[in-house]
Design a protein around this motif. Structure first.
Motif, PDB file in Angstrom:
ATOM      1  N   LYS A 157       0.747  -1.275  -0.118  1.00 55.66           N
ATOM      2  CA  LYS A 157      -0.043   0.001  -0.066  1.00 55.66           C
ATOM      3  C   LYS A 157       0.743   1.159  -0.028  1.00 55.66           C
ATOM      4  CE  LYS A 157      -3.790  -2.094   2.449  1.00 55.66           C
ATOM      5  NZ  LYS A 157      -4.698  -2.249   3.386  1.00 55.66           N
ATOM      6  N   PHE A 158       0.414   2.469  -0.919  1.00 59.43           N
ATOM      7  CA  PHE A 158       1.099   3.543  -0.718  1.00 59.43           C
ATOM      8  C   PHE A 158       0.068   4.491  -0.265  1.00 59.43           C
ATOM      9  CE2 PHE A 158       3.243   1.668  -4.363  1.00 59.43           C
ATOM     10  CZ  PHE A 158       4.678   1.790  -4.014  1.00 59.43           C
ATOM     11  N   ASP A 159      -0.026   4.827   1.064  1.00 59.21           N
ATOM     12  CA  ASP A 159      -1.189   5.545   1.707  1.00 59.21           C
ATOM     13  C   ASP A 159      -2.404   4.948   1.324  1.00 59.21           C
ATOM     14  OD1 ASP A 159       0.784   7.396   2.769  1.00 59.21           O
ATOM     15  OD2 ASP A 159       0.880   8.512   0.739  1.00 59.21           O
ATOM     16  N   ASP A 160      -3.361   5.538   0.691  1.00 57.34           N
ATOM     17  CA  ASP A 160      -4.690   4.909   0.450  1.00 57.34           C
ATOM     18  C   ASP A 160      -4.749   4.142  -0.829  1.00 57.34           C
ATOM     19  OD1 ASP A 160      -4.380   7.382  -1.137  1.00 57.34           O
ATOM     20  OD2 ASP A 160      -6.528   8.031  -0.589  1.00 57.34           O
ATOM     21  N   VAL A 161      -3.452   4.172  -1.670  1.00 59.39           N
ATOM     22  CA  VAL A 161      -3.425   3.355  -2.845  1.00 59.39           C
ATOM     23  C   VAL A 161      -2.915   2.066  -2.660  1.00 59.39           C
ATOM     24  CG1 VAL A 161      -2.664   2.949  -5.322  1.00 59.39           C
ATOM     25  CG2 VAL A 161      -3.061   5.501  -4.397  1.00 59.39           C
ATOM     26  N   THR A 162      -3.621   0.989  -2.954  1.00 62.03           N
ATOM     27  CA  THR A 162      -3.154  -0.392  -2.809  1.00 62.03           C
ATOM     28  C   THR A 162      -2.622  -0.894  -4.328  1.00 62.03           C
ATOM     29  OG1 THR A 162      -4.897  -0.952  -1.057  1.00 62.03           O
ATOM     30  CG2 THR A 162      -3.834  -2.957  -2.075  1.00 62.03           C
ATOM     31  N   ALA A 163      -1.490  -0.954  -4.222  1.00 61.71           N
ATOM     32  CA  ALA A 163      -0.791  -1.262  -5.691  1.00 61.71           C
ATOM     33  C   ALA A 163      -0.751  -2.807  -5.647  1.00 61.71           C
ATOM     34  CB  ALA A 163       0.520  -0.548  -5.637  1.00 61.71           C
ATOM     35  N   VAL A 164      -0.656  -3.385  -4.878  1.00 62.46           N
ATOM     36  CA  VAL A 164      -0.583  -4.850  -5.110  1.00 62.46           C
ATOM     37  C   VAL A 164      -1.437  -5.438  -3.961  1.00 62.46           C
ATOM     38  CG1 VAL A 164       1.054  -6.934  -4.704  1.00 62.46           C
ATOM     39  CG2 VAL A 164       2.011  -5.015  -5.913  1.00 62.46           C
ATOM     40  N   GLY A 197      -0.243  -6.716 -17.849  1.00 60.36           N
ATOM     41  CA  GLY A 197      -1.324  -6.092 -17.447  1.00 60.36           C
ATOM     42  C   GLY A 197      -1.491  -4.611 -17.880  1.00 60.36           C
ATOM     43  N   PRO A 198      -2.456  -3.929 -17.830  1.00 62.40           N
ATOM     44  CA  PRO A 198      -2.961  -2.579 -18.238  1.00 62.40           C
ATOM     45  C   PRO A 198      -1.990  -1.726 -17.217  1.00 62.40           C
ATOM     46  CG  PRO A 198      -4.851  -3.410 -17.357  1.00 62.40           C
ATOM     47  CD  PRO A 198      -3.773  -4.494 -17.367  1.00 62.40           C
ATOM     48  N   SER A 199      -1.637  -0.656 -17.798  1.00 64.23           N
ATOM     49  CA  SER A 199      -0.970   0.457 -16.876  1.00 64.23           C
ATOM     50  C   SER A 199      -1.302   0.676 -15.513  1.00 64.23           C
ATOM     51  CB  SER A 199      -0.736   1.820 -17.779  1.00 64.23           C
ATOM     52  OG  SER A 199      -0.101   2.734 -17.205  1.00 64.23           O
ATOM     53  N   GLY A 200      -0.763   0.649 -14.439  1.00 68.99           N
ATOM     54  CA  GLY A 200      -1.259   0.977 -13.175  1.00 68.99           C
ATOM     55  C   GLY A 200      -1.718  -0.225 -12.450  1.00 68.99           C
ATOM     56  N   CYS A 201      -1.508  -1.506 -13.019  1.00 73.07           N
ATOM     57  CA  CYS A 201      -2.194  -2.715 -12.496  1.00 73.07           C
ATOM     58  C   CYS A 201      -1.106  -3.350 -11.410  1.00 73.07           C
ATOM     59  CB  CYS A 201      -2.347  -3.795 -13.395  1.00 73.07           C
ATOM     60  SG  CYS A 201      -1.023  -4.354 -14.296  1.00 73.07           S
ATOM     61  N   GLY A 202      -0.053  -2.679 -11.220  1.00 76.24           N
ATOM     62  CA  GLY A 202       0.751  -3.111 -10.098  1.00 76.24           C
ATOM     63  C   GLY A 202       2.148  -4.055 -10.484  1.00 76.24           C
ATOM     64  N   LYS A 203       2.303  -4.176 -11.745  1.00 70.43           N
ATOM     65  CA  LYS A 203       3.419  -4.874 -12.217  1.00 70.43           C
ATOM     66  C   LYS A 203       4.734  -4.603 -11.674  1.00 70.43           C
ATOM     67  CE  LYS A 203       2.791  -3.724 -16.436  1.00 70.43           C
ATOM     68  NZ  LYS A 203       1.559  -2.752 -16.414  1.00 70.43           N
ATOM     69  N   THR A 204       4.957  -3.299 -12.042  1.00 67.93           N
ATOM     70  CA  THR A 204       6.236  -2.660 -11.368  1.00 67.93           C
ATOM     71  C   THR A 204       6.532  -2.730  -9.984  1.00 67.93           C
ATOM     72  OG1 THR A 204       6.433  -1.317 -13.209  1.00 67.93           O
ATOM     73  CG2 THR A 204       7.740  -0.588 -11.538  1.00 67.93           C
ATOM     74  N   THR A 205       5.538  -2.497  -9.252  1.00 65.25           N
ATOM     75  CA  THR A 205       5.416  -2.470  -7.837  1.00 65.25           C
ATOM     76  C   THR A 205       5.926  -3.938  -7.275  1.00 65.25           C
ATOM     77  OG1 THR A 205       3.958  -0.714  -7.729  1.00 65.25           O
ATOM     78  CG2 THR A 205       4.203  -2.049  -5.557  1.00 65.25           C
ATOM     79  N   THR A 206       5.105  -5.075  -8.009  1.00 65.32           N
ATOM     80  CA  THR A 206       5.470  -6.262  -7.839  1.00 65.32           C
ATOM     81  C   THR A 206       6.966  -6.668  -7.846  1.00 65.32           C
ATOM     82  OG1 THR A 206       3.171  -6.839  -8.371  1.00 65.32           O
ATOM     83  CG2 THR A 206       4.750  -8.788  -7.908  1.00 65.32           C
ATOM     84  N   ASP A 251      12.287  -4.871 -16.319  1.00 67.93           N
ATOM     85  CA  ASP A 251      10.978  -4.116 -16.037  1.00 67.93           C
ATOM     86  C   ASP A 251      10.928  -3.292 -17.512  1.00 67.93           C
ATOM     87  OD1 ASP A 251       8.931  -2.411 -15.630  1.00 67.93           O
ATOM     88  OD2 ASP A 251       9.927  -1.161 -14.127  1.00 67.93           O
ATOM     89  N   GLU A 252      10.071  -3.963 -18.325  1.00 69.57           N
ATOM     90  CA  GLU A 252       9.760  -3.176 -19.597  1.00 69.57           C
ATOM     91  C   GLU A 252      11.112  -2.942 -20.376  1.00 69.57           C
ATOM     92  OE1 GLU A 252       6.486  -1.607 -20.796  1.00 69.57           O
ATOM     93  OE2 GLU A 252       5.406  -1.676 -18.954  1.00 69.57           O
ATOM     94  N   PRO A 253      12.217  -3.921 -20.279  1.00 68.59           N
ATOM     95  CA  PRO A 253      13.250  -3.477 -20.855  1.00 68.59           C
ATOM     96  C   PRO A 253      13.416  -3.184 -22.646  1.00 68.59           C
ATOM     97  CG  PRO A 253      13.359  -5.908 -20.843  1.00 68.59           C
ATOM     98  CD  PRO A 253      11.942  -5.124 -19.942  1.00 68.59           C
TER      99      PRO A 253
HETATM  100  P1  ATP Z   1       2.915   0.956 -15.755  1.00 62.66           P
HETATM  101  O1  ATP Z   1       2.842  -0.113 -16.788  1.00 62.66           O
HETATM  102  O2  ATP Z   1       2.192   1.953 -16.131  1.00 62.66           O
HETATM  103  O3  ATP Z   1       4.332   0.948 -15.216  1.00 62.66           O
HETATM  104  P2  ATP Z   1       2.399  -0.803 -13.510  1.00 62.66           P
HETATM  105  O4  ATP Z   1       1.316  -1.997 -13.731  1.00 62.66           O
HETATM  106  O5  ATP Z   1       3.633  -1.244 -13.413  1.00 62.66           O
HETATM  107  O6  ATP Z   1       2.000   0.140 -14.228  1.00 62.66           O
HETATM  108  P3  ATP Z   1       2.571   0.284 -10.767  1.00 62.66           P
HETATM  109  O7  ATP Z   1       3.768   1.107 -11.216  1.00 62.66           O
HETATM  110  O8  ATP Z   1       3.139  -1.091  -9.849  1.00 62.66           O
HETATM  111  O9  ATP Z   1       2.035  -0.283 -12.065  1.00 62.66           O
HETATM  112  O10 ATP Z   1       1.652   0.874  -9.795  1.00 62.66           O
HETATM  113  C1  ATP Z   1       0.540   0.668  -9.365  1.00 62.66           C
HETATM  114  C2  ATP Z   1      -0.374   1.493  -8.595  1.00 62.66           C
HETATM  115  O11 ATP Z   1       0.467   2.245  -7.463  1.00 62.66           O
HETATM  116  C3  ATP Z   1      -0.552   2.774  -9.510  1.00 62.66           C
HETATM  117  O12 ATP Z   1      -2.027   3.294  -9.070  1.00 62.66           O
HETATM  118  C4  ATP Z   1       0.361   3.554  -9.189  1.00 62.66           C
HETATM  119  O13 ATP Z   1      -0.116   5.192  -9.219  1.00 62.66           O
HETATM  120  C5  ATP Z   1       0.552   3.477  -7.805  1.00 62.66           C
HETATM  121  N1  ATP Z   1       1.989   3.588  -7.106  1.00 62.66           N
HETATM  122  C6  ATP Z   1       3.124   3.066  -7.604  1.00 62.66           C
HETATM  123  N2  ATP Z   1       4.371   3.695  -7.013  1.00 62.66           N
HETATM  124  C7  ATP Z   1       3.685   4.589  -5.995  1.00 62.66           C
HETATM  125  C8  ATP Z   1       4.584   5.277  -5.140  1.00 62.66           C
HETATM  126  N3  ATP Z   1       5.673   5.162  -5.115  1.00 62.66           N
HETATM  127  N4  ATP Z   1       3.634   6.002  -4.317  1.00 62.66           N
HETATM  128  C9  ATP Z   1       2.230   6.354  -4.540  1.00 62.66           C
HETATM  129  N5  ATP Z   1       1.547   5.535  -5.408  1.00 62.66           N
HETATM  130  C10 ATP Z   1       2.324   4.562  -6.243  1.00 62.66           C
END
Ligand code: ATP
Length: 365
Positions: free
Chosen positions: A12-19, A36-45, A158-160
């Motif tokens: 979680k990033f504050d109120d955003v649950t990324a994963v 997955g689509p942009s913002g789905c949490g791939k990079t965070t994982t 990550d998206e190399p």
């Molecule tokens: P993309 O393909 O656009 O890179 P993604 O699937 O890799 O997207 P993430 O970058 O993992 O997605 O982000 C997942 C969610 O977490 C998004 O809503 C993003 O805005 C949020 N997020 C990611 N990093 C942070 C951060 N450091 N602080 C706050 N929110 C974040």
């Protein structure tokens, strides 16, 4: 080498649950793609596995070791980033050596690994140049080389390829495949590009909204999507979805009322749909499984008018407006003479039909 296990992972990033509670087994020596689509949490994982982010909850294991509390440099991983992240003032060779020097590796080992990786990646001629003197594709090779010399248990990518032009991307994709065949290093690869995911992965994990929607071998997931999200995300053009009510034909057979015409449910699917009689279901059919039929009267033939003809080289994609007003995409052979305004009859391949629950989106068949 090592497997990677994620268990109920939450970030979680504050109120955003990324994963949002991901569990995934990444087998040793596999090439696993998170797509997955942009913002789905791939990079965070990926960053959680790398140790660049701290998990809010859940477990990360690399091999037998639980690594939640280990620093990034203590994990036996090497990461390749989208922007390459090369040191601009260092030469190619110095960039490749740097990580090993930080780990106090012996000089002869460094020499040998840099030479081997340079040969593998065909960048021997570039070793004394600086990143600014390289093309994007060459920089990407150096970034890969820097990861390879580390000889880690796991590569995290990550998206190399996303900064490369379309042609080079296809070429590098093939090279990554070969590289994985040679090195067999467990790889976790993030992309939003479903074609890249399908061609590189031996295991694909389709993500949406911080969760894994489906995991499996790419063709298996493509053929047997668990829900409408996965069905629609994989494949280009996307799967067609058509709503209709399930009813009984005069013959007693099950059919879908599509408005102006009906779709006969093949017998082998009828049992699993019969208890939904009178209810709405969604029929799914991929464009490559829609063909043009000579006859307008046979069962499962849907008349319509061609509204768009898009030649794509190896196939032509048609948009056909059915009498119901719905638009269906069909991928046909490029040599078929079809023009906008033509009246055609569409046939759906009966072995490639999917049916979904309209409320949950879950696959019924
Ligand atoms: P993309 O393909 O656009 O890179 P993604 O699937 O890799 O997207 P993430 O970058 O993992 O997605 O982000 C997942 C969610 O977490 C998004 O809503 C993003 O805005 C949020 N997020 C990611 N990093 C942070 C951060 N450091 N602080 C706050 N929110 C974040």
């Amino acid at each position: 080498m090592a497997n990677v296990d994620l268990n109920d992972l939450v970030k979680k990033f504050d109120d955003v649950t990324a994963v949002d509670g991901i569990s995934l087994e990444i087998p040793d020596e596999s090439f696993t793609v998170l797509v997955g689509p942009s913002g789905c949490g791939k990079t965070t994982t990926l960053r959680l596995i790398a140790g660049l982010e701290r998990a809010t909850d859940g477990e990360i294991r690399i091999g037998e070791t639980m690594v939640n509390d280990s620093r990034a440099y203590e994990r036996d991983i090497a990461m390749v980033f989208q922007n390459y992240a090369l040191y601009p003032h260092k030469t190619v060779q110095e960039n490749m050596r740097f990580g090993l020097e930080q780990h106090d590796t012996e000089e002869d080992v460094i020499q040998e690994r840099v030479e081997d990786a340079a040969e593998l990646l065909q960048i021997q001629e570039l070793l004394d140049r600086r990143p600014a003197e390289l093309s994007g594709g060459q920089q990407q090779r150096v970034a890969l080389g820097r990861a390879i010399v580390r000889d880690p248990a796991v590569f995290l990518m990550d998206e190399p390829l996303s900064n490369l032009d379309a042609k080079l991307r296809v070429q590098m994709r093939a090279e990554l495949n070969k590289l994985h065949e040679k090195l067999s290093t467990t790889t976790v690869y993030v992309t939003h590009d479903q074609v890249e995911a399908m061609t590189l992965a031996d295991q694909i994990a389709v993500m949406d909204d911080g969760q894994i929607q489906q995991v499996g071998a790419p063709t298996r997931v493509y053929r047997n999507p668990r829900n409408m999200f996965v069905a629609g995300f994989l494949g280009s053009p996307s799967m067609n979805f058509i709503e209709g009510n399930l009813e009984e034909a005069k013959t007693g057979n099950l059919q879908m009322d599509l408005g102006a015409h009906t779709h006969n449910i093949p017998d082998e699917y009828a049992d699993r749909l019969r208890d939904r009689l009178g209810e709405e279901v969604i029929l799914g059919i991929r464009p490559e499984n829609v063909s043009l039929s000579e006859s307008g009267v046979a069962a499962n033939v849907h008349p319509g008018v061609v509204s768009v003809v898009e030649p794509q080289g190896e196939k032509t994609v048609l948009e056909v407006e059915l009498e119901t007003g719905q638009t269906i995409k069909a991928a046909i052979a490029p040599d078929m003479a079809v023009e906008t305004g033509d009246e055609v009859n569409l046939r759906f391949d009966r072995d490639s039909l999917h049916y979904f629950d309209p409320e949950s989106g879950t696959s019924i068949i």
